[in-house]
Scaffold this motif. Sequence first.
Motif, PDB file in Angstrom:
ATOM      1  N   ARG A 526       0.844  -1.197   0.000  1.00 28.48           N
ATOM      2  CA  ARG A 526       0.000   0.000   0.000  1.00 28.48           C
ATOM      3  C   ARG A 526       0.880   1.247   0.000  1.00 28.48           C
ATOM      4  O   ARG A 526       0.576   2.241  -0.675  1.00 28.48           O
ATOM      5  CB  ARG A 526      -0.900  -0.018   1.234  1.00 28.48           C
ATOM      6  CG  ARG A 526      -1.749   1.234   1.417  1.00 28.48           C
ATOM      7  CD  ARG A 526      -2.674   1.071   2.617  1.00 28.48           C
ATOM      8  NE  ARG A 526      -3.374   2.315   2.892  1.00 28.48           N
ATOM      9  CZ  ARG A 526      -2.907   3.295   3.649  1.00 28.48           C
ATOM     10  NH1 ARG A 526      -1.716   3.163   4.215  1.00 28.48           N
ATOM     11  NH2 ARG A 526      -3.622   4.385   3.865  1.00 28.48           N
ATOM     12  N   LYS A 527       1.982   1.190   0.750  1.00 28.32           N
ATOM     13  CA  LYS A 527       2.908   2.321   0.788  1.00 28.32           C
ATOM     14  C   LYS A 527       3.415   2.649  -0.609  1.00 28.32           C
ATOM     15  O   LYS A 527       3.400   3.809  -1.037  1.00 28.32           O
ATOM     16  CB  LYS A 527       4.081   1.993   1.706  1.00 28.32           C
ATOM     17  CG  LYS A 527       5.215   3.017   1.660  1.00 28.32           C
ATOM     18  CD  LYS A 527       6.425   2.529   2.447  1.00 28.32           C
ATOM     19  CE  LYS A 527       7.623   3.457   2.221  1.00 28.32           C
ATOM     20  NZ  LYS A 527       8.841   2.976   2.900  1.00 28.32           N
ATOM     21  N   ALA A 528       3.846   1.621  -1.344  1.00 28.81           N
ATOM     22  CA  ALA A 528       4.379   1.854  -2.691  1.00 28.81           C
ATOM     23  C   ALA A 528       3.299   2.395  -3.622  1.00 28.81           C
ATOM     24  O   ALA A 528       3.561   3.267  -4.453  1.00 28.81           O
ATOM     25  CB  ALA A 528       4.964   0.553  -3.251  1.00 28.81           C
ATOM     26  N   LYS A 564       6.318   3.418   7.347  1.00 27.84           N
ATOM     27  CA  LYS A 564       5.503   2.342   7.927  1.00 27.84           C
ATOM     28  C   LYS A 564       4.471   2.862   8.920  1.00 27.84           C
ATOM     29  O   LYS A 564       3.691   2.087   9.463  1.00 27.84           O
ATOM     30  CB  LYS A 564       6.416   1.316   8.611  1.00 27.84           C
ATOM     31  CG  LYS A 564       7.286   0.547   7.619  1.00 27.84           C
ATOM     32  CD  LYS A 564       8.140  -0.508   8.314  1.00 27.84           C
ATOM     33  CE  LYS A 564       9.001  -1.257   7.298  1.00 27.84           C
ATOM     34  NZ  LYS A 564       9.868  -2.270   7.948  1.00 27.84           N
ATOM     35  N   THR A 565       4.467   4.161   9.148  1.00 30.09           N
ATOM     36  CA  THR A 565       3.456   4.724  10.041  1.00 30.09           C
ATOM     37  C   THR A 565       2.245   5.121   9.204  1.00 30.09           C
ATOM     38  O   THR A 565       2.366   5.931   8.282  1.00 30.09           O
ATOM     39  CB  THR A 565       4.001   5.965  10.778  1.00 30.09           C
ATOM     40  OG1 THR A 565       4.463   6.895   9.804  1.00 30.09           O
ATOM     41  CG2 THR A 565       5.154   5.589  11.685  1.00 30.09           C
ATOM     42  N   PRO A 566       1.078   4.567   9.475  1.00 27.44           N
ATOM     43  CA  PRO A 566      -0.085   4.799   8.595  1.00 27.44           C
ATOM     44  C   PRO A 566      -0.491   6.257   8.483  1.00 27.44           C
ATOM     45  O   PRO A 566      -0.951   6.700   7.445  1.00 27.44           O
ATOM     46  CB  PRO A 566      -1.188   3.949   9.240  1.00 27.44           C
ATOM     47  CG  PRO A 566      -0.721   3.658  10.631  1.00 27.44           C
ATOM     48  CD  PRO A 566       0.766   3.651  10.586  1.00 27.44           C
ATOM     49  N   TRP A 567      -0.292   7.031   9.552  1.00 25.29           N
ATOM     50  CA  TRP A 567      -0.747   8.435   9.499  1.00 25.29           C
ATOM     51  C   TRP A 567       0.062   9.258   8.505  1.00 25.29           C
ATOM     52  O   TRP A 567      -0.460  10.216   7.937  1.00 25.29           O
ATOM     53  CB  TRP A 567      -0.691   9.071  10.883  1.00 25.29           C
ATOM     54  CG  TRP A 567       0.691   9.196  11.470  1.00 25.29           C
ATOM     55  CD1 TRP A 567       1.283   8.353  12.351  1.00 25.29           C
ATOM     56  CD2 TRP A 567       1.654  10.238  11.217  1.00 25.29           C
ATOM     57  NE1 TRP A 567       2.557   8.783  12.659  1.00 25.29           N
ATOM     58  CE2 TRP A 567       2.810   9.942  11.983  1.00 25.29           C
ATOM     59  CE3 TRP A 567       1.662  11.381  10.428  1.00 25.29           C
ATOM     60  CZ2 TRP A 567       3.937  10.743  11.982  1.00 25.29           C
ATOM     61  CZ3 TRP A 567       2.784  12.192  10.419  1.00 25.29           C
ATOM     62  CH2 TRP A 567       3.906  11.868  11.177  1.00 25.29           C
ATOM     63  N   TYR A 568       1.316   8.874   8.265  1.00 24.88           N
ATOM     64  CA  TYR A 568       2.172   9.673   7.372  1.00 24.88           C
ATOM     65  C   TYR A 568       1.643   9.625   5.943  1.00 24.88           C
ATOM     66  O   TYR A 568       1.438  10.669   5.304  1.00 24.88           O
ATOM     67  CB  TYR A 568       3.600   9.139   7.450  1.00 24.88           C
ATOM     68  CG  TYR A 568       4.521   9.672   6.375  1.00 24.88           C
ATOM     69  CD1 TYR A 568       4.894  11.008   6.346  1.00 24.88           C
ATOM     70  CD2 TYR A 568       5.027   8.840   5.390  1.00 24.88           C
ATOM     71  CE1 TYR A 568       5.738  11.508   5.367  1.00 24.88           C
ATOM     72  CE2 TYR A 568       5.880   9.319   4.404  1.00 24.88           C
ATOM     73  CZ  TYR A 568       6.227  10.649   4.394  1.00 24.88           C
ATOM     74  OH  TYR A 568       7.053  11.124   3.421  1.00 24.88           O
ATOM     75  N   LEU A 569       1.409   8.424   5.428  1.00 19.81           N
ATOM     76  CA  LEU A 569       0.911   8.305   4.057  1.00 19.81           C
ATOM     77  C   LEU A 569      -0.490   8.874   3.934  1.00 19.81           C
ATOM     78  O   LEU A 569      -0.843   9.494   2.937  1.00 19.81           O
ATOM     79  CB  LEU A 569       0.934   6.841   3.620  1.00 19.81           C
ATOM     80  CG  LEU A 569       2.334   6.233   3.478  1.00 19.81           C
ATOM     81  CD1 LEU A 569       2.238   4.746   3.210  1.00 19.81           C
ATOM     82  CD2 LEU A 569       3.107   6.922   2.368  1.00 19.81           C
ATOM     83  N   ARG A 570      -1.292   8.679   4.977  1.00 25.37           N
ATOM     84  CA  ARG A 570      -2.652   9.227   4.956  1.00 25.37           C
ATOM     85  C   ARG A 570      -2.612  10.749   4.937  1.00 25.37           C
ATOM     86  O   ARG A 570      -3.384  11.400   4.239  1.00 25.37           O
ATOM     87  CB  ARG A 570      -3.421   8.718   6.170  1.00 25.37           C
ATOM     88  CG  ARG A 570      -4.904   9.043   6.155  1.00 25.37           C
ATOM     89  CD  ARG A 570      -5.663   8.223   7.182  1.00 25.37           C
ATOM     90  NE  ARG A 570      -5.167   8.431   8.537  1.00 25.37           N
ATOM     91  CZ  ARG A 570      -4.587   7.480   9.265  1.00 25.37           C
ATOM     92  NH1 ARG A 570      -4.428   6.269   8.781  1.00 25.37           N
ATOM     93  NH2 ARG A 570      -4.160   7.735  10.488  1.00 25.37           N
TER      94      ARG A 570
END
Length: 994
Positions: A526-528, A564-570
């Motif tokens: 998901r990150k990529a 790997k921290t979900p809030w960053y990508l969000r």
Amino acid sequence: MSVPGRRSSTFTRLLRHGFTDPSAAERLLDLPALSAVRGDPVLLDALGATADPDTALRGLVRLAEAQDDDGRQLLGTVLSAKPLRDRLLGVLGASEALGDHLARHPRDWEALVTYESADLHPGVADFERGLAGATDPVSLRVAYRRCLLAIAARDVCGTTDVAETAAELADLATATLRKALALASAAAPEDAALCRLAVIAMGKCGGNELNYVSDVDVIFVGEPVDGADEGKALQAATRLASHLMRICSEPTVEGTIWPVDANLRPEGRNGPLVRTLSSHLAYYQRWAKTWEFQALLKARPVAGDERLGAAYVEAVSPLVWQAAERENFVADVQKMRRRVVDNIPVAHVDRELKLGPGGLRDVEFAVQLLQLVHGRSDATLHSGTTLDALKALAAGGYVGRADAAQLDEAYRFLRAMEHRIQLFRLRRTHLVPEAEEDLRRLGRSMGLRTDPVAGLNREWRRHAAVVRRLHEKLFYRPLLDAVAQLTPGETRLSAKAAGQRLEALGYADPAAALRHLEALSSGVTRKAAIQRTLLPVLLGWFADSADPDAGLLGFRKVSDALGKTPWYLRLLRDEGAAAENLARVLSAGRLAPDLLLRAPEAVAILGAPEGLRPRGRDHLEPEILAAVGRADDAELAVAVARGVRRRELFRTAAADIIGSYGTEDSPAEADPGALVDRVGQAVTDLNAATIAGALRAAVRERWGDTLPTRFAVIGMGRFGGHELGYGSDADVLFVHEPREGVDEQEAAQAANAVVAEMRRLLQLPTADPPLLIDADLRPEGKSGPLVRTLKSYAAYYRRWSLGWESQALLRAEPMAGDPDLGRRFIELADPLRYPERGLDEAAVREIRRLKARMETERLPRGADPALHTKLGRGGLSDVEWTVQLLQMCHGHEVPGLRTTRTRPALTAARDAGLITEQDARTLDEAWVLATRVRNGVMLVRGRAGDTFPSDTRELAAVGRYLGYGPGHVGEMVEDYRRTTRRARAVVEELFYGG
């Protein structure tokens, strides 16, 4: 009897109900057809609720006059049945053309009486029943308009939204094409017997999103029936297809329905009207251009042979989703879009709702491009309907949810405008009208009743701006062509294509940039996936800076730390400003990225609504003191305090950069002085709070809650003046006063120990930047004691004080420690810095002598005097010494001059008539510019400097910070020379006496 000159009560009521010509409306209401209901409030209220009450009333009169029973049944039903009243009057007020139809076919109003649940959302079968009685092109048009009447009624009454209305129009078109093919087949049964003919809807009809009046794009596919000759079968199919087109398109006494356009077929108008399925496939596999595959996104079988239509779509679909692998795919699509815009007549660009910048086509192209790129591996994107595809793109993470929601809202608004514009006269147009009455009706039809014209223009421009911004972000992604050339199953960028594009964007090291991109976007996580969506946009923002490579490298480092921290990508995907803010900060220089990378979680500041607003001392000091109170020892306590300082330095630098550069949503700060003041105040506040924390920690470590002597830290220089830059030391004086019963020697030892410990703690080697404390402005300078009692200061200043020491006290302001002691120190300083009789000639002469000596002795060897921001001609020192001389001469009489800050003192001098408006402005501009240059150098290089950088890229970055675009560095330097030259002329007159 009416009073001459007074309006009738009916006239007033009509005006209140929205009639623009109440006199004409009164005459219409007095006609025999409406005389029985002329004063009925229900009727007037209903007319007033329409888009155009005047047009609705005229249409109602014409319809009533056309009834066989003088309109008794019509008017009785209108007054008694609210659903019919709303539908009929709503249509009459929104569509002059449908009013004309009702006048010609006076019984068709009865089609609006039915109000069953099935009538609310009809489908193709319902429309086919509505057209079943048509036997020729004329009766087909009448039946079509009758069905259209019901669609329009649901639309204007809000029973259906814009997407449902568009789908109904497409369903009606489908039923019409089927009926037209049936009529053509009935007229030539021998042709129908020879062939199988499928009608494939394209464009908006194929996408189930048709307008009220639009070309209906089609492709015809023909095959011979078993045993028939292919050539003869295709000729028969061509005759049937041609007849179908004429039935729908040719003018009759009832007008036309809409043009049927087959130009999207292979080879366009130069190719055969009908081809076999194999012929279609051969063309698409060998000759088709990119735009043809884009068009096939919306292909949908609608009429004729169902099996053949389904086979066609099944055969071409794989070709559509392989189109993104074609050479120059993205460039082809972008060229096509640019051609559309370039072909709009200049006079129409500002009124073009569909094709102009920020128009409907921008949304459609952006969505289609992303579908073609990502639809190869994601079947959820295979939709011909723009809004459905946009929703799927958002669900798949290819478009941020906030972006998708804004595009959805804007697209619906623009489509609703387009519908209402076309509905009025049932003419094919995408131009927003210019006439006031047309705009008023259009605004009212969109629900804007208070000020419909102004409200419409405001909302239209707002939505168009949203589309423009998001379309460019999605459609013109600089590296999207590289992503599109991935071979199936792989997620590796093409080095050649990406390298060329990166080089064109200004990346100095494309190979390194490619390595960063591969590291960020490879894989199937998901990150990529989110990184692949973000990177093209970020790369464009990086490219808009002076150092794109540094921006990309910084982004990789931050993403490695936080990926790997979900809030960053969000945060980056959904908070529209966060990604752009991060891009600006990472590519503007070294200081802000260095601060961020020491604690990457601070990136959250960039997305918070108030994240870039500096936090004042009243907020920071309690936070730091509370953290100090929780710490186990002094070093841990000050480490926390310095961490807060680092975070706040980043916040301040980020706000400064973003305010200087501007963003897509907000322009750059127009007042550079405001930027300078914000930075100076913010850095002063956070340094003062940090020193307060260090003082508390040093005292607690050895003495607990109470030091044996009262102790205060007095800010001096730029610290006391609230004018600190990013690289400034904190100039201070230390003052103490023994507590009752405490020996003076013990108090002095304690005060010196506290100072030594504070300085040690604030300079310990850690990941956070040190805070250097400079006490050289104390009495006797470096030769004098580091800490004095208040009495000692008083004795020294009374007996030994020199002129420069009194001048230095102009900046004195308590910053930490005992507030009462700080206040008493200022009371001691005031008579020295604001002498009652001002300065005598000897004192003024001494200040001038010191300034002249400083200019010759302290300017670094080899430095250009015209470009040194601190000591150069017209620089900071020139302006500050001039202002300080005015303060010392006149501060006792002019209260406004009693400030530690340069700009407010300059304003007070101007207001008191001590300096002219023009001279004050000249000095202020030079001081602000020199301060901005110093701040810019620190932001760009990561270390302090008083001159412009010699490195060309660093110099360009300072230029961008100051608002100069690429290639304008020379202009920046010349502007600085000119500004400071004018300031020096003022200094020569005011400070040196002309």
